[in-house]
Write a protein that holds these residues in place. Structure first.
Motif, mmCIF file in Angstrom:
data_model
loop_
_atom_site.group_PDB
_atom_site.id
_atom_site.type_symbol
_atom_site.label_atom_id
_atom_site.label_comp_id
_atom_site.label_asym_id
_atom_site.label_seq_id
_atom_site.Cartn_x
_atom_site.Cartn_y
_atom_site.Cartn_z
ATOM 1 N N ALA A 275 0.831 -1.205 0.000
ATOM 2 C CA ALA A 275 0.000 0.000 0.000
ATOM 3 C C ALA A 275 0.871 1.262 0.000
ATOM 4 C CB ALA A 275 -0.932 0.000 1.210
ATOM 5 N N ILE A 276 1.966 1.239 0.759
ATOM 6 C CA ILE A 276 2.881 2.391 0.784
ATOM 7 C C ILE A 276 3.551 2.562 -0.581
ATOM 8 C CG2 ILE A 276 5.062 3.243 1.764
ATOM 9 C CD1 ILE A 276 4.110 1.995 4.449
ATOM 10 N N LEU A 277 3.975 1.461 -1.181
ATOM 11 C CA LEU A 277 4.567 1.535 -2.523
ATOM 12 C C LEU A 277 3.556 2.058 -3.543
ATOM 13 C CD1 LEU A 277 6.681 -1.736 -2.814
ATOM 14 C CD2 LEU A 277 7.500 0.594 -2.456
ATOM 15 N N SER A 278 2.303 1.632 -3.405
ATOM 16 C CA SER A 278 1.253 2.079 -4.310
ATOM 17 C C SER A 278 1.021 3.585 -4.171
ATOM 18 C CB SER A 278 -0.032 1.309 -4.026
ATOM 19 O OG SER A 278 -1.058 1.713 -4.891
ATOM 20 N N TYR A 279 1.021 4.071 -2.932
ATOM 21 C CA TYR A 279 0.879 5.505 -2.694
ATOM 22 C C TYR A 279 2.046 6.263 -3.340
ATOM 23 C CZ TYR A 279 0.662 10.045 -0.484
ATOM 24 O OH TYR A 279 0.611 11.404 -0.278
ATOM 25 N N ALA A 280 3.271 5.786 -3.093
ATOM 26 C CA ALA A 280 4.457 6.453 -3.629
ATOM 27 C C ALA A 280 4.445 6.465 -5.153
ATOM 28 C CB ALA A 280 5.721 5.775 -3.108
ATOM 29 N N ALA A 281 4.034 5.361 -5.758
ATOM 30 C CA ALA A 281 3.970 5.294 -7.221
ATOM 31 C C ALA A 281 2.923 6.264 -7.761
ATOM 32 C CB ALA A 281 3.662 3.871 -7.675
ATOM 33 N N GLY A 282 1.759 6.331 -7.123
ATOM 34 C CA GLY A 282 0.724 7.272 -7.544
ATOM 35 C C GLY A 282 1.189 8.710 -7.439
ATOM 36 N N ASN B 110 -5.152 4.738 -3.965
ATOM 37 C CA ASN B 110 -4.369 3.568 -4.364
ATOM 38 C C ASN B 110 -4.150 2.643 -3.173
ATOM 39 O OD1 ASN B 110 -4.171 4.843 -6.812
ATOM 40 N ND2 ASN B 110 -1.977 5.194 -6.705
ATOM 41 N N ALA B 111 -3.758 3.244 -2.052
ATOM 42 C CA ALA B 111 -3.517 2.443 -0.851
ATOM 43 C C ALA B 111 -4.814 1.767 -0.394
ATOM 44 C CB ALA B 111 -2.949 3.324 0.259
ATOM 45 N N LEU B 112 -5.936 2.494 -0.462
ATOM 46 C CA LEU B 112 -7.224 1.890 -0.092
ATOM 47 C C LEU B 112 -7.577 0.732 -1.017
ATOM 48 C CD1 LEU B 112 -9.407 4.998 0.790
ATOM 49 C CD2 LEU B 112 -8.574 3.228 2.335
ATOM 50 N N ARG B 113 -7.217 0.857 -2.274
ATOM 51 C CA ARG B 113 -7.480 -0.221 -3.232
ATOM 52 C C ARG B 113 -6.706 -1.479 -2.856
ATOM 53 N NH1 ARG B 113 -9.360 -0.471 -8.586
ATOM 54 N NH2 ARG B 113 -8.510 -2.271 -9.650
ATOM 55 N N VAL B 114 -5.449 -1.326 -2.437
ATOM 56 C CA VAL B 114 -4.646 -2.478 -2.014
ATOM 57 C C VAL B 114 -5.259 -3.108 -0.774
ATOM 58 C CG1 VAL B 114 -2.397 -3.202 -1.120
ATOM 59 C CG2 VAL B 114 -2.514 -1.635 -3.052
ATOM 60 N N CYS C 213 -13.803 1.713 -7.105
ATOM 61 C CA CYS C 213 -13.291 2.168 -8.413
ATOM 62 C C CYS C 213 -14.268 3.140 -9.062
ATOM 63 C CB CYS C 213 -13.062 0.974 -9.334
ATOM 64 S SG CYS C 213 -11.716 -0.088 -8.830
ATOM 65 N N VAL C 214 -15.541 2.806 -9.043
ATOM 66 C CA VAL C 214 -16.559 3.657 -9.651
ATOM 67 C C VAL C 214 -16.646 4.989 -8.909
ATOM 68 C CG1 VAL C 214 -19.034 3.885 -10.114
ATOM 69 C CG2 VAL C 214 -17.871 1.714 -10.562
ATOM 70 N N LEU C 215 -16.608 4.942 -7.580
ATOM 71 C CA LEU C 215 -16.682 6.153 -6.765
ATOM 72 C C LEU C 215 -15.515 7.088 -7.056
ATOM 73 C CD1 LEU C 215 -17.955 7.735 -4.324
ATOM 74 C CD2 LEU C 215 -16.323 6.484 -2.915
ATOM 75 N N VAL C 216 -14.318 6.549 -7.124
ATOM 76 C CA VAL C 216 -13.135 7.369 -7.391
ATOM 77 C C VAL C 216 -13.240 8.037 -8.758
ATOM 78 C CG1 VAL C 216 -10.643 7.289 -7.782
ATOM 79 C CG2 VAL C 216 -11.630 6.101 -5.838
ATOM 80 N N CYS C 217 -13.631 7.284 -9.778
ATOM 81 C CA CYS C 217 -13.776 7.864 -11.124
ATOM 82 C C CYS C 217 -14.827 8.960 -11.138
ATOM 83 C CB CYS C 217 -14.124 6.775 -12.130
ATOM 84 S SG CYS C 217 -12.780 5.634 -12.428
ATOM 85 N N LEU C 218 -15.964 8.711 -10.515
ATOM 86 C CA LEU C 218 -17.024 9.730 -10.458
ATOM 87 C C LEU C 218 -16.553 10.975 -9.707
ATOM 88 C CD1 LEU C 218 -20.208 7.552 -9.806
ATOM 89 C CD2 LEU C 218 -19.563 8.735 -11.921
ATOM 90 N N LEU C 219 -15.827 10.778 -8.644
ATOM 91 C CA LEU C 219 -15.304 11.905 -7.873
ATOM 92 C C LEU C 219 -14.362 12.752 -8.723
ATOM 93 C CD1 LEU C 219 -14.884 13.278 -5.045
ATOM 94 C CD2 LEU C 219 -12.926 11.764 -4.798
ATOM 95 N N TYR D 64 -4.873 6.396 -11.009
ATOM 96 C CA TYR D 64 -5.551 5.477 -10.095
ATOM 97 C C TYR D 64 -5.542 4.054 -10.641
ATOM 98 C CZ TYR D 64 -9.241 3.236 -7.437
ATOM 99 O OH TYR D 64 -9.948 2.365 -6.654
ATOM 100 N N PHE D 65 -5.866 3.908 -11.904
ATOM 101 C CA PHE D 65 -5.901 2.560 -12.477
ATOM 102 C C PHE D 65 -4.499 2.023 -12.774
ATOM 103 C CE2 PHE D 65 -10.367 3.555 -13.175
ATOM 104 C CZ PHE D 65 -10.922 2.383 -12.698
ATOM 105 N N TYR D 66 -3.617 2.878 -13.247
ATOM 106 C CA TYR D 66 -2.273 2.427 -13.596
ATOM 107 C C TYR D 66 -1.498 1.970 -12.365
ATOM 108 C CZ TYR D 66 2.478 2.627 -15.470
ATOM 109 O OH TYR D 66 3.760 2.333 -15.828
ATOM 110 N N THR D 67 -1.436 2.802 -11.349
ATOM 111 C CA THR D 67 -0.650 2.424 -10.167
ATOM 112 C C THR D 67 -1.473 1.609 -9.178
ATOM 113 O OG1 THR D 67 -1.118 4.555 -9.109
ATOM 114 C CG2 THR D 67 0.911 4.373 -10.370
ATOM 115 N N GLY D 68 -2.719 1.991 -8.957
ATOM 116 C CA GLY D 68 -3.546 1.262 -7.992
ATOM 117 C C GLY D 68 -3.817 -0.171 -8.419
ATOM 118 N N LEU D 69 -4.180 -0.349 -9.665
ATOM 119 C CA LEU D 69 -4.467 -1.689 -10.174
ATOM 120 C C LEU D 69 -3.206 -2.548 -10.225
ATOM 121 C CD1 LEU D 69 -6.906 -3.263 -11.209
ATOM 122 C CD2 LEU D 69 -6.282 -2.572 -13.512
#
Length: 176
Positions: free
Chosen positions: A31-38, A63-67, A81-87, A110-115
């Motif tokens: 999750a920390i790596l995902s945050y840093a990448a984002g 991203n971290a929440l997704r992990v 995922c839907v909520l983040v995109c709508l936001l 969000y999709f590139y690093t989070g996914l």
């Protein structure tokens, strides 16, 4: 080069115990790596809207929440995922100084690093086959393949590279 080697050794010494321990240690690490990448991707794309300079610090939290959602096998993963995109698209509609290009950059990040990091987390998930941890084996194999491919490309470029790719950004990188 010396700085890269020292950084690699430190990362290796930090990463190996966390990967082997698995559980919440590994989940938090990913999750920390995902945050840093984002954060790095948003910084690279220069999402610097006038009123949203802090957004590049806040947006990678998704991203971290997704992990963590992937770690708990949560049914909230798709709605998240839907909520983040709508936001992100709502920001472009509500605020005139925030355009659709910035929204798309946020969605892409969000999709590139989070996914990607959700998949990395799932790759390590232990699928026990007898006494052998297949998840740990898969993650080790991926890490070794990426490392040796990168080292091979670097060595090949040093030995045979003649035509510079982009000297302003990376002076030693060659097309070869």
């Amino acid at each position: 080069m010396k700085k890269r080697i020292i950084t690699g050794i430190i990362m290796f010494l930090l990463m190996v115990p966390l990967v082997i321990l698995s559980g919440w240690y590994y989940t938090t690490f990913v999750a920390i790596l995902s945050y840093a990448a984002g954060y790095e991707v948003l910084k690279m794309m220069e999402v610097e809207e006038i009123r949203f300079k802090r957004l590049k610090y806040v947006a990678p939290l998704w991203n971290a929440l997704r992990v963590f959602a992937a770690a708990t096998d949560s049914v909230l993963l798709l709605p998240l995922c839907v909520l983040v995109c709508l936001l992100y698209f709502a920001l472009a509609v509500i605020y005139k100084k925030f355009n659709i290009n910035s929204s798309m950059k946020l969605v892409f990040t969000y999709f590139y690093t989070g996914l990607t990091f959700s998949f990395i987390y799932n790759l390590r998930t232990p699928f026990v086959d007898g006494y052998f941890n297949v998840g740990l084996y898969r993650l080790a194999l991926l890490t070794i393949l990426v490392t040796f491919t990168d080292m091979g490309a670097y060595t090949f470029g040093l030995l045979f590279g003649k035509k510079k790719l982009c000297p302003e950004i990376s002076p030693k990188k060659t097309v070869e």
